[in-house]
Motif scaffolding. Structure first.
Motif, short mmCIF file in Angstrom:
data_model
loop_
_atom_site.label_atom_id
_atom_site.label_comp_id
_atom_site.label_asym_id
_atom_site.label_seq_id
_atom_site.Cartn_x
_atom_site.Cartn_y
_atom_site.Cartn_z
N THR A 1 -21.83 69.01 68.89
CA THR A 1 -20.80 68.66 68.12
C THR A 1 -20.41 69.44 66.88
O THR A 1 -19.52 69.66 66.13
CB THR A 1 -21.09 67.26 67.18
OG1 THR A 1 -22.19 67.29 66.33
CG2 THR A 1 -21.08 66.11 68.35
N PRO B 1 -15.64 67.79 67.84
CA PRO B 1 -15.65 66.39 68.09
C PRO B 1 -16.97 65.72 67.72
O PRO B 1 -17.80 66.08 67.19
CB PRO B 1 -15.62 66.77 69.48
CG PRO B 1 -16.44 67.58 70.04
CD PRO B 1 -16.28 68.48 69.07
N THR C 1 -16.90 62.13 72.25
CA THR C 1 -15.81 63.00 72.99
C THR C 1 -16.56 64.29 73.30
O THR C 1 -16.11 64.46 74.48
CB THR C 1 -14.76 63.36 71.51
OG1 THR C 1 -14.66 62.10 71.11
CG2 THR C 1 -13.80 64.24 72.15
N TYR D 1 -16.39 65.62 77.17
CA TYR D 1 -15.72 67.24 77.31
C TYR D 1 -16.71 67.85 78.30
O TYR D 1 -16.15 68.67 79.48
CB TYR D 1 -15.81 67.89 76.15
CG TYR D 1 -14.67 67.65 75.18
CD1 TYR D 1 -13.50 66.75 75.59
CD2 TYR D 1 -14.61 68.19 73.93
CE1 TYR D 1 -12.43 66.69 74.74
CE2 TYR D 1 -13.53 67.92 72.90
CZ TYR D 1 -12.57 67.03 73.40
OH TYR D 1 -11.55 66.70 72.55
#
Length: 363
Positions: free
Chosen positions: A148, A173, A177, A181
């Motif tokens: 992240t 993100p 999320t 990805y």
């Protein structure tokens, strides 16, 4: 020729207390005998097709940068010394103005790790033909975890073997999320390494950030030059807006390509990141300096000053210098910023200088 542009203006506070404003992480030996700056400069040194580097740096570090480059045999670098920090977009503008318009600029942070240099060189070779036609290229890091702390790049259509059009840049993100990805296989981390011609960059800046281009241009026109050092005019450059190259240019221009590459990359953005890439013993400890570890597991233990004796501890980061000690749990090293913020409020010497360390160590 491709001109390496090495950005060396950062303060590196995330690796306090070893990294300080007077001697930030790019000027330290963190992963081996040579400093991060030296390792960065070596990647393109003496390689066919690469010119001597342009270093964009803080004026306070000029002598140390010249010394470190000289120690590895680079004595013809151009060192552009920012009179004020204005983020990466204006810094790159200074470098572009110091180069020929047709030259391709390989923009690299000075404090990143790249273990697989041959893979990096192959990625550059894949991107260079497009960049010669006016494209902007970035190098997408193959993600190995739902991180992240990085921005992401969504890859679009293939433009050439191993090269894709950038569909979009994505902000850092949340964890769910980020997991999506990585699972999709369509995203790369944005490692902040770029390739484009000087002319394409300056033209884009003139369209998107004219005030920034004007400040950099006037700063270079009025610059003082001493050998290989360039001192842009402080008053002119000081009027530049402060913005990253990502926001100012890369996310706004049309022709942007990404080359996904597994090159053993790390931005060394935290003590946790250093533990992850450092050699570790059978108990998962990474040690440097005078350290004794007894019944200790999963720790990063580093000292450049006093002996560190660790007994019965687990999953800690312990960093000791002559005048400061940092202790925090592994996995929480981004919280160093809380200590740095407190030091800033107090105006504490250990945030900036090594004077206290030298005094305590009697050197």
């Amino acid at each position: 020729m491709i001109i390496p542009v090495i950005l060396s203006g950062g303060s590196g506070t995330r690796l306090w207390p070893m990294s300080r404003a007077e001697r930030p992480k790019q000027l330290l030996s963190l992963t081996g005998a040579e400093t991060m700056l030296q390792l960065t400069a070596r990647r393109t040194m003496n390689r066919p097709g690469f010119a001597s580097p342009i270093i964009v740096a803080n004026t306070a570090h000029a002598d140390e940068i010249a010394r470190q480059l000289g120690d590895i045999g680079i004595d013809d670098a151009t060192i552009v010394l920012e009179p004020a920090a204005r983020n990466t977009a204006p810094a790159i503008a200074l470098a572009a103005l110091a180069a020929d318009r047709d030259a391709q600029l390989l923009v690299m942070p000075s404090d990143h790790v790249i273990d697989k240099v041959d893979s990096f060189m192959a990625a550059i070779a894949s991107a260079a033909p497009l960049c010669a036609q006016g494209w902007f290229a970035t190098f997408g890091i193959s993600p190995d975890a739902p991180e992240t702390g990085y921005g992401y790049i969504r890859r679009g259509e293939e433009l050439a073997p191993g090269v894709n059009k950038v569909e979009r840049f994505v902000e850092k993100p949340d964890i769910e999320t980020a997991r999506s990805y990585v699972a999709s296989g369509d995203y790369s981390w944005n490692g902040g390494i770029f390739l484009f011609t000087a002319g394409a960059y300056l033209d884009a800046l003139g369209h998107l950030e004219p005030a920034m281009l004007a400040a950099a241009t006037e700063g270079m026109e009025k610059a003082r030059r001493e050998g290989g050092r360039i001192y842009p005019d402080a008053k002119a450059f000081g009027t530049s807006p402060s913005e990253s190259v990502d926001y100012a240019v890369m996310e706004k221009v049309d022709r942007v390509a990404v080359v996904p590459v597994d090159m053993g990359w790390s931005d060394l953005g935290s003590w946790d990141a250093l533990h992850a890439i450092a050699p570790r013993d059978t108990k998962n400890n990474a040690q440097q300096g005078e350290v004794i570890a007894i019944d200790t597991t999963g720790c990063l233990l580093r000292t450049d000053g006093p002996l560190v004796a660790a007994v019965g501890i687990k999953d800690l980061i312990v960093i000791a210098t002559g005048d400061a000690v940092l202790i925090l749990p592994r996995g929480s090293s981004q919280d160093v910023k809380r200590a740095v913020e407190a030091l800033k409020r107090d105006g504490h010497i250990t945030l900036d200088r090594f004077t206290a360390a030298k005094a305590i160590l009697g050197s």
